[in-house]
Design a protein around this motif. Sequence first.
Motif, PDB file in Angstrom:
ATOM      1  N   ALA A 146       3.542  -0.576  -8.949  1.00 10.94           N
ATOM      2  CA  ALA A 146       2.328  -0.154  -8.225  1.00 10.94           C
ATOM      3  C   ALA A 146       1.839   1.052  -8.552  1.00 10.94           C
ATOM      4  CB  ALA A 146       2.849   0.076  -6.720  1.00 10.94           C
ATOM      5  N   LYS A 147       0.353   1.204  -8.980  1.00 13.98           N
ATOM      6  CA  LYS A 147       0.058   2.244  -9.301  1.00 13.98           C
ATOM      7  C   LYS A 147      -0.331   3.310  -8.490  1.00 13.98           C
ATOM      8  CE  LYS A 147      -3.271   0.049 -13.065  1.00 13.98           C
ATOM      9  NZ  LYS A 147      -4.325  -0.249 -13.367  1.00 13.98           N
ATOM     10  N   ARG A 163      -3.476   9.362 -15.185  1.00 16.21           N
ATOM     11  CA  ARG A 163      -3.789   8.054 -15.842  1.00 16.21           C
ATOM     12  C   ARG A 163      -3.089   7.518 -16.703  1.00 16.21           C
ATOM     13  NH1 ARG A 163      -9.241  10.280 -15.416  1.00 16.21           N
ATOM     14  NH2 ARG A 163      -9.024  11.614 -17.370  1.00 16.21           N
ATOM     15  N   ARG A 164      -2.098   8.373 -17.288  1.00 16.61           N
ATOM     16  CA  ARG A 164      -1.038   8.000 -18.187  1.00 16.61           C
ATOM     17  C   ARG A 164      -0.162   7.346 -17.272  1.00 16.61           C
ATOM     18  NH1 ARG A 164       1.281  12.021 -22.704  1.00 16.61           N
ATOM     19  NH2 ARG A 164       2.427  12.770 -20.923  1.00 16.61           N
ATOM     20  N   MET A 165       0.223   7.863 -16.215  1.00 13.73           N
ATOM     21  CA  MET A 165       1.354   7.172 -15.331  1.00 13.73           C
ATOM     22  C   MET A 165       0.691   5.644 -14.666  1.00 13.73           C
ATOM     23  SD  MET A 165       3.346   8.503 -12.101  1.00 13.73           S
ATOM     24  CE  MET A 165       4.810   8.877 -12.847  1.00 13.73           C
ATOM     25  N   GLN A 166      -0.607   5.585 -14.571  1.00 16.63           N
ATOM     26  CA  GLN A 166      -1.116   4.562 -14.453  1.00 16.63           C
ATOM     27  C   GLN A 166      -0.883   3.359 -15.742  1.00 16.63           C
ATOM     28  OE1 GLN A 166      -5.249   4.762 -12.893  1.00 16.63           O
ATOM     29  NE2 GLN A 166      -4.226   5.121 -10.725  1.00 16.63           N
ATOM     30  N   GLU A 209       0.598  -1.221  -0.025  1.00 21.04           N
ATOM     31  CA  GLU A 209       0.104  -0.053  -0.080  1.00 21.04           C
ATOM     32  C   GLU A 209       0.811   1.303   0.107  1.00 21.04           C
ATOM     33  OE1 GLU A 209      -2.587  -0.287   3.294  1.00 21.04           O
ATOM     34  OE2 GLU A 209      -0.959   0.009   4.741  1.00 21.04           O
ATOM     35  N   TRP A 210       0.130   2.318  -0.563  1.00 23.27           N
ATOM     36  CA  TRP A 210       0.924   3.665  -0.648  1.00 23.27           C
ATOM     37  C   TRP A 210       0.850   4.320   0.747  1.00 23.27           C
ATOM     38  CZ3 TRP A 210       3.977   5.310  -4.247  1.00 23.27           C
ATOM     39  CH2 TRP A 210       3.720   4.459  -5.382  1.00 23.27           C
ATOM     40  N   GLY A 211       1.945   4.978   1.253  1.00 18.52           N
ATOM     41  CA  GLY A 211       1.800   5.797   2.461  1.00 18.52           C
ATOM     42  C   GLY A 211       1.363   7.129   2.173  1.00 18.52           C
ATOM     43  N   GLU A 212       1.387   8.087   3.240  1.00 20.70           N
ATOM     44  CA  GLU A 212       1.064   9.504   3.150  1.00 20.70           C
ATOM     45  C   GLU A 212       2.028  10.117   2.283  1.00 20.70           C
ATOM     46  OE1 GLU A 212      -1.957  10.692   4.434  1.00 20.70           O
ATOM     47  OE2 GLU A 212      -2.085   8.602   4.789  1.00 20.70           O
ATOM     48  N   LEU A 213       1.485  11.449   1.533  1.00 20.44           N
ATOM     49  CA  LEU A 213       2.251  12.266   0.965  1.00 20.44           C
ATOM     50  C   LEU A 213       3.131  13.006   1.841  1.00 20.44           C
ATOM     51  CD1 LEU A 213      -0.241  13.847  -1.769  1.00 20.44           C
ATOM     52  CD2 LEU A 213       1.252  11.788  -1.947  1.00 20.44           C
TER      53      LEU A 213
END
Length: 339
Positions: free
Chosen positions: A91-92, A79-82, A28-32
């Motif tokens: 990971a997206k 979206r393009r980075m995804q 999972e992604w953390g906080e910014l």
Amino acid sequence: MENIDWANLGFGYRDSDFNIRCYYKNGEWGELEVSSSNKIEIHMSATAIHYGQEAFEGLKAFKGQDGKIRIFRMDENARRMQDSSEGTLMAKMPVEKFMEAVRMAVKLNEKFVPPYESGAALYIRPVLFGTSPQIGVKPADEYMFIVFVMPVGPYFKGGFQTTPFVIMREFDRSAPLGMGKYKVGGNYAASLVADKKAHELGYSNIFYLDAKEKKYIDECGAANFFGVKNNTYITPKSSSILPSITNKSLMVLAEEMGMKVERRQVPVEELSTFEETGACGTAAVISPISRIDDYDENKSYVFSKDGKPGPVSEKLYHKLRAIQYGDEPDTHGWVEVLD
Ligand code: PLP
Ligand code: COI
């Protein structure tokens, strides 16, 4: 802060005050997070370094006459980075989180957004890469996402002025079923030698042909191609080019200006029929082309004898910039005005 000569910026790296970072760990992604360092520390066997598991984006923010800052179509970049992440098994980054990171990076570096009068912009560079070690060719388990910014001027020298481009068949950038449609570092590494040769020969850049048949125009290493004739905007359809957000926008604007729009294969010989040609992209905006030399065939296609951009390129350029800087209403919902 050093004094910046806003009106004479080139397209070069420059430090700003802060960048935004986010880490992907344990699924999972953390906080910014906000950082004031321009350095990162990653494992020497990180997949990004050995196997090029990375993707990046490029977008811009503009300061309007009203002093407000506008970010152009950042949802499209998210979206393009995804898509690029799908193409490299990374990971997206969620679209909303990507956009929040961009907003934070711009706001925290507000003083680096060039003033309206300068015609310059703030370039925003999101980058995503595998940080955890592998030695077999496998995707990483951990990723890092960073957004940093810098003020920039025109990508090709001279700004909105025509420059010459070249076609050389000895180089390919990407294969039909390869990575050209993603914004990944390897494509740019693949373009360095060709770029160097093109520059040494006095050209702004090289247009690659489709790698399979070597018949159709693909794009250059940092921008899409378009041609104009008979009130029609024509741009290549190819599986090996990056879907440019600028090009997508220009197609809409061209149609609204009453032009026909065609996205299809563009054979090299068709160059002789175009009234105007240009390269388009975030960095390039519209870079109008004076001539395209076909290096191997010893042929030259001339589009501007006096160095001036053609009327359609001129109109499209001003229309796009007017929307980006807020001089004209944003009827397409392309611009986010920061509070
Ligand atoms: N083609 C390539 C290879 C690029 O690197 C870029 C720049 O992002 C473009 C085209 C233009 O795309 P965009 O208009 O989304 O910036
Ligand atoms: C852009 O137009 O944003 C690009 O990424 C092109 C180039 C600087 C790589």
